[in-house]
Design an enzyme around this catalytic site. Structure first.
Site, PDB file in Angstrom:
ATOM      1  N   TRP A  53       0.804  -1.231   0.000  1.00  0.00           N
ATOM      2  CA  TRP A  53       0.000   0.000   0.000  1.00  0.00           C
ATOM      3  C   TRP A  53       0.838   1.285   0.000  1.00  0.00           C
ATOM      4  O   TRP A  53       1.788   1.414   0.766  1.00  0.00           O
ATOM      5  CB  TRP A  53      -0.889   0.018   1.255  1.00  0.00           C
ATOM      6  CG  TRP A  53      -1.550   1.343   1.438  1.00  0.00           C
ATOM      7  CD1 TRP A  53      -1.097   2.378   2.217  1.00  0.00           C
ATOM      8  CD2 TRP A  53      -2.737   1.806   0.806  1.00  0.00           C
ATOM      9  NE1 TRP A  53      -1.961   3.450   2.110  1.00  0.00           N
ATOM     10  CE2 TRP A  53      -2.975   3.123   1.250  1.00  0.00           C
ATOM     11  CE3 TRP A  53      -3.647   1.232  -0.104  1.00  0.00           C
ATOM     12  CZ2 TRP A  53      -4.067   3.883   0.827  1.00  0.00           C
ATOM     13  CZ3 TRP A  53      -4.738   1.974  -0.521  1.00  0.00           C
ATOM     14  CH2 TRP A  53      -4.934   3.281  -0.052  1.00  0.00           C
ATOM     15  N   ASN A  55       0.106   5.748  -0.089  1.00  0.00           N
ATOM     16  CA  ASN A  55      -0.700   6.934  -0.364  1.00  0.00           C
ATOM     17  C   ASN A  55       0.202   8.157  -0.532  1.00  0.00           C
ATOM     18  O   ASN A  55       1.125   8.076  -1.351  1.00  0.00           O
ATOM     19  CB  ASN A  55      -1.909   7.098   0.571  1.00  0.00           C
ATOM     20  CG  ASN A  55      -1.669   7.120   2.050  1.00  0.00           C
ATOM     21  OD1 ASN A  55      -1.298   6.118   2.621  1.00  0.00           O
ATOM     22  ND2 ASN A  55      -1.887   8.242   2.706  1.00  0.00           N
ATOM     23  N   ASP A  56      -0.030   9.242   0.162  1.00  0.00           N
ATOM     24  CA  ASP A  56       0.605  10.530  -0.148  1.00  0.00           C
ATOM     25  C   ASP A  56       2.112  10.505  -0.456  1.00  0.00           C
ATOM     26  O   ASP A  56       2.867   9.839   0.251  1.00  0.00           O
ATOM     27  CB  ASP A  56       0.502  11.477   1.058  1.00  0.00           C
ATOM     28  CG  ASP A  56      -0.856  11.489   1.692  1.00  0.00           C
ATOM     29  OD1 ASP A  56      -1.776  10.853   1.183  1.00  0.00           O
ATOM     30  OD2 ASP A  56      -0.990  12.169   2.731  1.00  0.00           O
ATOM     31  N   TRP A  80      -4.573   0.522   3.661  1.00  0.00           N
ATOM     32  CA  TRP A  80      -3.936   1.447   4.599  1.00  0.00           C
ATOM     33  C   TRP A  80      -3.728   0.792   5.958  1.00  0.00           C
ATOM     34  O   TRP A  80      -4.576   0.003   6.418  1.00  0.00           O
ATOM     35  CB  TRP A  80      -4.828   2.683   4.742  1.00  0.00           C
ATOM     36  CG  TRP A  80      -4.199   3.807   5.483  1.00  0.00           C
ATOM     37  CD1 TRP A  80      -3.451   4.807   4.962  1.00  0.00           C
ATOM     38  CD2 TRP A  80      -4.273   4.056   6.898  1.00  0.00           C
ATOM     39  NE1 TRP A  80      -3.039   5.671   5.958  1.00  0.00           N
ATOM     40  CE2 TRP A  80      -3.533   5.231   7.156  1.00  0.00           C
ATOM     41  CE3 TRP A  80      -4.877   3.399   7.974  1.00  0.00           C
ATOM     42  CZ2 TRP A  80      -3.393   5.766   8.426  1.00  0.00           C
ATOM     43  CZ3 TRP A  80      -4.733   3.933   9.251  1.00  0.00           C
ATOM     44  CH2 TRP A  80      -3.993   5.104   9.460  1.00  0.00           C
ATOM     45  N   GLU A 238      -5.997  18.894   4.615  1.00  0.00           N
ATOM     46  CA  GLU A 238      -4.810  18.052   4.777  1.00  0.00           C
ATOM     47  C   GLU A 238      -3.703  18.536   3.833  1.00  0.00           C
ATOM     48  O   GLU A 238      -3.966  19.276   2.871  1.00  0.00           O
ATOM     49  CB  GLU A 238      -5.131  16.592   4.412  1.00  0.00           C
ATOM     50  CG  GLU A 238      -6.220  15.963   5.274  1.00  0.00           C
ATOM     51  CD  GLU A 238      -6.490  14.493   4.949  1.00  0.00           C
ATOM     52  OE1 GLU A 238      -6.606  13.707   5.897  1.00  0.00           O
ATOM     53  OE2 GLU A 238      -6.602  14.130   3.772  1.00  0.00           O
TER      54      GLU A 238
HETATM   55  C1  FRU Z   1      -3.884  12.381   3.327  1.00  0.00           C
HETATM   56  C2  FRU Z   1      -3.661  11.823   4.716  1.00  0.00           C
HETATM   57  C3  FRU Z   1      -2.808  12.782   5.540  1.00  0.00           C
HETATM   58  C4  FRU Z   1      -2.165  11.873   6.549  1.00  0.00           C
HETATM   59  C5  FRU Z   1      -1.946  10.612   5.741  1.00  0.00           C
HETATM   60  C6  FRU Z   1      -2.084   9.340   6.510  1.00  0.00           C
HETATM   61  O1  FRU Z   1      -4.175  11.421   2.387  1.00  0.00           O
HETATM   62  O2  FRU Z   1      -4.888  11.554   5.348  1.00  0.00           O
HETATM   63  O3  FRU Z   1      -3.527  13.844   6.124  1.00  0.00           O
HETATM   64  O4  FRU Z   1      -0.977  12.397   7.044  1.00  0.00           O
HETATM   65  O5  FRU Z   1      -2.909  10.623   4.699  1.00  0.00           O
HETATM   66  O6  FRU Z   1      -1.710   8.249   5.756  1.00  0.00           O
END
Ligand code: FRU
Length: 516
Positions: A53, A55-56, A80, A238
């Site tokens: 996985w 993300n950001d 996640w 965010e």
């Molecule tokens: C944005 C977010 C951020 C946080 C992260 C957690 O996608 O929710 O605000 O730091 O992902 O994975």
């Protein structure tokens, strides 16, 4: 937190096992990389982790010839979970070398999003040899605190590397910013502000952005806040980013503030808005009316994107997470989940509506072309495609088609349409013609974006990978990024022009190569 919760102790144990096996297996990872990148839907010229996985994007920084990309990573699953910082480096923003995980969760919590700066003047005192310290500033998310119903479970910590980002050490006195009683208190983006000779941190705090300042990255004081009643509040704020940009008018420059929102983006779910205005070293002021909404990307799949710190030649280079919290954890990929957008270059220009961000692909993307001159793309022909870049020009003054664009097709009767509706003056991406979309109700849809340019010449610039399209229309005035998952790869690309003669005056098609 809407995401799946895990026990920290279990994670720490798993993390340890993973860490040891990763180190043992690391030399072999690059050899098996090609194999990992040949699975179904796998992006061929976008960054994605070999497995699990993501993300950001986090901590994007340039240092001594290398672009670093850290990212929210859960190495134990394709959904996640306890967040780590994965790590990759690139010399050209296009080809990536995977490096070992940079930051692991610890007793203070999971490692959420944040940034990295080059501490050129050794303000932290972390420097030992000749390399400037790279300092990561990130959010700790304490799961135990969250589960017990507290609101102060997010704090800010720092870690540093004095070997060009290869190994990282957490600062002994973390957290450097305690929680002031704000539930969502995260995603610090730090920059050096030369006029005030301070480090400035821009952070999301509840429904606003807070600014902090520091001289050593360890002691911080709040200097301002912005946004409670400005812009879109359709979701939690965010991953902000704050930077100064030249406007192209003599020596004028303005400040741009990016703010991602968890839901409420123009086509649903998560998206990124921005503000233009001024930053005086302490706080940001918006130059537009409070309710003005400006969107970095109208597609559904560009979230939490920020820009590279310390990029050479004053370039403002951007990268976003190519997914959406509405369905990111359910998309039909097997070994891994999520990819990043292409690296893009931002500029700020005056338009009839005021100052707007323009987005173009980073020029390094040209190296993806198999043949640098491309081939002519005409209206009534279909092309066998896999990976492509297409540049199209239409003459809107001609009396002809009122709905045109390009279409991707496969042998399963699935299709993706990217077009422009002249009557509505809107771009659109139609991803309703797929089978197997039951993984999320929010996924199928026709996504739209208003046209901002008034020019009679309309341009579409498209990048098509195995499971994504990026549309940069009218030279980067309007951007749309969408992902898609055909049950079989698309194998045909053609233009369509409904209700009238073709308006296409010029078309170039480039076949692109894989980076893996
Ligand atoms: C944005 C977010 C951020 C946080 C992260 C957690 O996608 O929710 O605000 O730091 O992902 O994975």
């Amino acid at each position: 937190m809407k995401r799946i919760l895990y026990h920290l102790e279990l994670t720490a144990m798993k993390t340890c096992i993973f860490c040891i096996s990763f180190l043992l297996l690391y030399p072999f990872i690059s050899f098996s990389q090609n194999k990992a990148y040949s699975d179904q839907h796998r992006p061929q010229f976008h960054f994605s982790p070999p497995a699990h996985w993501m993300n950001d994007p986090n901590g994007m920084v340039y240092y001594k010839g290398e672009y670093h990309l850290f990212y929210q990573y859960y190495p134990d699953s394709t959904v996640w979970g306890p967040m780590h910082w994965g790590h990759a480096v690139s010399k050209d923003l296009i080809h990536w070398q995977q490096l070992p995980i940079a930051l692991y969760p610890d007793s203070l919590g999971y490692i959420f999003s944040g940034s990295v700066v080059v501490d050129k003047n050794n303000t932290t005192g972390f420097q030992k040899g000749t390399e400037s310290p790279l300092v990561a500033i990130y959010t700790y998310h304490n799961m135990t605190g969250e589960k017990s119903g507290r609101i102060d479970f997010q704090t800010q910590g720092i870690a540093y590397s004095i070997d060009k980002g290869r190994t990282w050490k957490k600062y002994a006195n973390n957290p450097v910013i305690k929680n002031p009683g704000t539930k969502d208190f995260r995603d610090p983006k730090v920059m050096w502000h030369e006029p005030s000779k301070h480090w400035v941190m821009t952070m999301a705090a509840g429904n606003e952005i807070r600014f902090y300042r520091s001289t050593d990255l360890k002691k911080w004081e709040q200097s301002g806040s912005f946004g409670k009643d400005e812009g879109s509040h359709g979701g939690v704020w965010e991953c902000p980013d704050l930077f100064e940009m030249k406007t192209g008018k003599s020596n004028e420059s303005k400040w741009v503030l990016l703010v991602s929102i968890g839901s409420g983006a123009p086509n649903g779910g998560s998206g990124t808005q921005y503000f233009t205005g001024n930053f005086d070293g302490k706080t940001f002021t918006n130059e537009n009316p409070k309710q003005t909404l400006l969107w970095l990307d109208y597609g559904t799949d560009n979230y939490a994107g920020v820009t590279w710190s310390n990029a050479p030649d004053n370039r403002r280079l951007f990268l976003g997470w190519m997914s959406n919290w509405q369905y990111a954890q359910n998309v039909p990929t097997k070994a891994w989940r999520s990819a990043m957008t292409l690296p893009r270059e931002l500029s700020l220009r005056e338009t009839i509506k005021g100052y707007r961000l323009f987005t173009v692909p980073a020029k390094e993307a040209n190296t993806l072309r198999i043949n640098s001159s491309g081939k002519q793309f005409t209206s009534n022909k279909s092309y066998p495609i896999s990976l492509s870049e297409i540049q199209l020009e239409y003459d809107l003054e001609k009396d002809g088609s009122n709905d045109f664009g390009i279409e991707l097709l496969n042998n399963k009767n699935e299709s993706l349409r990217i077009g422009f509706d002249k009557q509505k003056n809107e771009f659109y991406i139609d991803r309703t013609h797929f089978s197997g979309m039951s993984f999320s109700k929010a996924f199928p849809g026709i996504h739209i974006a208003p046209r901002l340019s008034e020019s009679k010449k309309l341009t579409l610039h498209l990048f098509i990978d195995h499971s994504s399209v990026e549309l940069l229309a009218d030279n980067g005035t309007v951007v749309m990024t969408d992902i898609f998952f055909p049950s079989e790869d698309f194998n045909k690309l053609q233009s369509f022009e409904k209700n009238g003669v073709s308006l296409l005056t010029k078309g170039t098609l480039y076949e692109l190569k894989s980076i893996w």
